[in-house]
Design an enzyme around this catalytic site. Sequence first.
Site, PDB file in Angstrom:
ATOM      1  N   ASP A   4     -25.226   2.264  32.945  1.00 38.40           N
ATOM      2  CA  ASP A   4     -23.982   3.071  32.430  1.00 38.40           C
ATOM      3  C   ASP A   4     -23.643   3.017  30.883  1.00 38.40           C
ATOM      4  O   ASP A   4     -23.854   2.073  30.278  1.00 38.40           O
ATOM      5  CB  ASP A   4     -22.667   2.217  32.901  1.00 38.40           C
ATOM      6  N   HIS A   7     -47.580   3.259  31.562  1.00 39.47           N
ATOM      7  CA  HIS A   7     -47.832   2.050  32.459  1.00 39.47           C
ATOM      8  C   HIS A   7     -48.367   0.768  31.916  1.00 39.47           C
ATOM      9  O   HIS A   7     -48.194  -0.406  32.190  1.00 39.47           O
ATOM     10  CB  HIS A   7     -48.487   2.489  33.786  1.00 39.47           C
TER      11      HIS A   7
END
Length: 447
Positions: A391, A169
């Site tokens: 994708d 993070h």
Amino acid sequence: MDRFLVAKRGEDNLKTATMEVQMVATKLIKPASPTPSHLRPLKLSPLDRQFSFMVKPCALYHYPSGGGDQDVERRKRLETSLSETLTRYYPLAGRYMKETHSIDCNDEGVEYLEAKVEGLQLSQLISRRDEMIPQLDHLSGGESSTPLASIQVTWFDCGGIVIAVRIHHMVVDGFTAASFFNAWATANREGLEEGEPVSPIFGLTSFFPEGNNLPKQKPMPPPKIFGMDKLVTRRLVLDEAKISSLKAKARDHDRREPSKVEVVTALIWRALMGVSQAKHGWLRTSLASHTVNLRPKIVPPLPPLCCGNLLTKVAARFTVEDSFDMALPDLKDLIGLLRDAAKHSIGEVPRQDLYSTAIKYRNEVHESIEKGEEDVFLFTSWCRFPFYEADFGWGKPVWISRTHPPAQLTVLLDNPGGDGIEEWVTLNPPDMLQFLQDDHILAFTSF
């Protein structure tokens, strides 16, 4: 080889079969070209340094047709496109230097694991997804503290694939993580140069003031961080019809229609109030704290793909004025509090005030947690981040999931169609049992 059990439903009865997760390979993927020397030392911004102690959040992308682990060319292309993408997201391949609060962008690489699953099709996993939440860690990549990013690619016999990404993070927030993953997917599908005309920008320290007089952040009190074995996570779903019904119930005709994030946050907040009331015997003052992306609020605007941690927490407060009042508030009242908090806390943020603004609101939440006099319920939303747009060339993911976090937290995610919401709620077991009995949770969610 890791093995765990998953239920498989036959035509007439419920059968149990063993799913085997077998680790096939572990390696380091390095950037395709060396990081220039002038970019190699990356000083973390004051907001990045808030997360130097945090675990790596994980997102799992489930694809029904990745080609299978026997598709050598496809496997090779994944590694090559990742290496190419790391030339632009170069800090992910570096190493954290604790002494200087910086990243040495030394191109040592991200951890890359390959695994395969036997005995279960991806469609079966997804159809039993709620039972599988405790087992998603088997698919979620390494937890080594040295590489800043870990990626696990798991192939199923049916041709399905799960790609799990863990990034520390202190290097990324949700916006940055989604940008990186989509850039990798586009590079795999179209090539790096075709896919991302705008390069990411790191080095947020240039947007923050220097000096010793900066406000100090109060750390998150340790008692509110729990081990994973002491918490449970449940996934609740609201489809479009349920959200519309909930909005109608919560509508205040003097205000605009609530957003799906507002109405679902109010639903969860109210149910958590009920859990607290059952535990203490009275209704307590409480805060609903949401993580807020600061990018749209900064003036003048930052570059479009500015990466790192640009977020803070904003809390709405419900105050109990009469200790004898045992009635839970209406949803529309809670939505009003959420809106007022968003409206009056953070408007436009001048660049020079970015750090002080972010720390101010984070400190307010952490002080309330530390005092323990009121309940603080933590929320974060991944809604509207383009996770479902990733994708790789074999279609978009059919499901985005998380792993079980080590803290009590509610995470909101878009459903695959984008018109509903998944709520990933993590509580201790007794509180979870009480939470799932709330009348509104039973009426408006499925789990």
